[in-house]
Design a protein around this motif. Structure first.
Motif, PDB file in Angstrom:
ATOM      1  N   GLN A   1       0.829  -1.194   0.000  1.00  0.00           N
ATOM      2  CA  GLN A   1       0.000   0.000   0.000  1.00  0.00           C
ATOM      3  C   GLN A   1       0.866   1.248   0.000  1.00  0.00           C
ATOM      4  O   GLN A   1       2.007   1.231   0.468  1.00  0.00           O
ATOM      5  CB  GLN A   1      -0.918   0.025   1.237  1.00  0.00           C
ATOM      6  N   VAL A   2       0.323   2.292  -0.544  1.00  0.00           N
ATOM      7  CA  VAL A   2       0.980   3.593  -0.588  1.00  0.00           C
ATOM      8  C   VAL A   2       0.031   4.626   0.008  1.00  0.00           C
ATOM      9  O   VAL A   2      -1.156   4.643  -0.334  1.00  0.00           O
ATOM     10  CB  VAL A   2       1.347   3.978  -2.038  1.00  0.00           C
ATOM     11  N   ALA A  24       4.666  10.866   0.197  1.00  0.00           N
ATOM     12  CA  ALA A  24       4.307   9.468  -0.003  1.00  0.00           C
ATOM     13  C   ALA A  24       4.999   8.586   1.013  1.00  0.00           C
ATOM     14  O   ALA A  24       6.151   8.815   1.366  1.00  0.00           O
ATOM     15  CB  ALA A  24       4.686   9.028  -1.411  1.00  0.00           C
ATOM     16  N   SER A  25       4.301   7.570   1.486  1.00  0.00           N
ATOM     17  CA  SER A  25       4.887   6.602   2.396  1.00  0.00           C
ATOM     18  C   SER A  25       4.365   5.219   2.037  1.00  0.00           C
ATOM     19  O   SER A  25       3.405   5.073   1.286  1.00  0.00           O
ATOM     20  CB  SER A  25       4.542   6.942   3.852  1.00  0.00           C
ATOM     21  N   GLY A  26       5.029   4.206   2.577  1.00  0.00           N
ATOM     22  CA  GLY A  26       4.641   2.851   2.256  1.00  0.00           C
ATOM     23  C   GLY A  26       5.475   2.310   1.106  1.00  0.00           C
ATOM     24  O   GLY A  26       6.641   2.642   0.957  1.00  0.00           O
ATOM     25  N   ARG A  27       4.880   1.506   0.262  1.00  0.00           N
ATOM     26  CA  ARG A  27       5.579   0.848  -0.843  1.00  0.00           C
ATOM     27  C   ARG A  27       5.732   1.779  -2.038  1.00  0.00           C
ATOM     28  O   ARG A  27       5.295   1.483  -3.155  1.00  0.00           O
ATOM     29  CB  ARG A  27       4.833  -0.417  -1.244  1.00  0.00           C
ATOM     30  N   THR A  28       6.397   2.906  -1.813  1.00  0.00           N
ATOM     31  CA  THR A  28       6.509   3.912  -2.867  1.00  0.00           C
ATOM     32  C   THR A  28       7.330   3.441  -4.054  1.00  0.00           C
ATOM     33  O   THR A  28       7.164   3.931  -5.167  1.00  0.00           O
ATOM     34  CB  THR A  28       7.106   5.210  -2.315  1.00  0.00           C
ATOM     35  N   THR A  31       5.485   2.428  -7.279  1.00  0.00           N
ATOM     36  CA  THR A  31       4.755   3.379  -8.118  1.00  0.00           C
ATOM     37  C   THR A  31       5.698   4.026  -9.113  1.00  0.00           C
ATOM     38  O   THR A  31       6.843   4.326  -8.789  1.00  0.00           O
ATOM     39  CB  THR A  31       4.071   4.456  -7.283  1.00  0.00           C
ATOM     40  N   TYR A 108      -3.547   5.034  -6.201  1.00  0.00           N
ATOM     41  CA  TYR A 108      -3.570   5.590  -4.842  1.00  0.00           C
ATOM     42  C   TYR A 108      -3.854   7.090  -4.917  1.00  0.00           C
ATOM     43  O   TYR A 108      -3.380   7.784  -5.823  1.00  0.00           O
ATOM     44  CB  TYR A 108      -2.220   5.354  -4.148  1.00  0.00           C
TER      45      TYR A 108
END
Length: 119
Positions: A1-2, A24-28, A31, A108
């Motif tokens: 998730q992002v 942005a945070s998470g599985r950037t 993307t 996202y």
């Protein structure tokens, strides 16, 4: 998730400037492209600008070309603002390596930040 969080909105006079940020945070790393959209009161959300995160040519809506600049680091620089630029601005991220105008190409979305251009 992002997760995406916009900031930098506010009230500005016509002709002024604002810089919006998209954190942005998470599985950037998953993307590849980002975009900015906006929604004015009573109107549908519309495309503003898009860019592949690794760089390259950006795509802009005709209404903002020459006034707005999107960066791969998550900023939207807005100059020569007009009252018709008043809207909630959203950043979006895509898992596809394309520069797209369609909302459906983005996976996202942030929650939006209000920009008001008024004297």
């Amino acid at each position: 998730q992002v997760q995406l969080v916009e900031s930098g909105g506010g009230l500005v006079q016509p002709g002024g400037s604002l810089r919006l940020s998209c954190a942005a945070s998470g599985r950037t790393f998953s993307t590849y492209a980002m975009g900015w959209f906006r929604q004015a009161p009573g109107k549908k959300r519309e495309f503003v600008a898009a860019l592949i995160r690794t760089g390259g040519r950006a795509l802009y809506a005709d209404s903002v070309t020459g006034r707005f600049t999107i960066s791969s680091t998550g900023y939207l620089q807005m100059n020569s603002l007009k009252p018709e630029d008043t809207a909630v601005y959203y950043c979006a991220a895509s898992l596809r390596m394309i520069v797209a105008e369609r909302e459906s190409e983005y996976d996202y979305w942030g929650q939006g930040t209000q920009v008001t251009v008024s004297s």
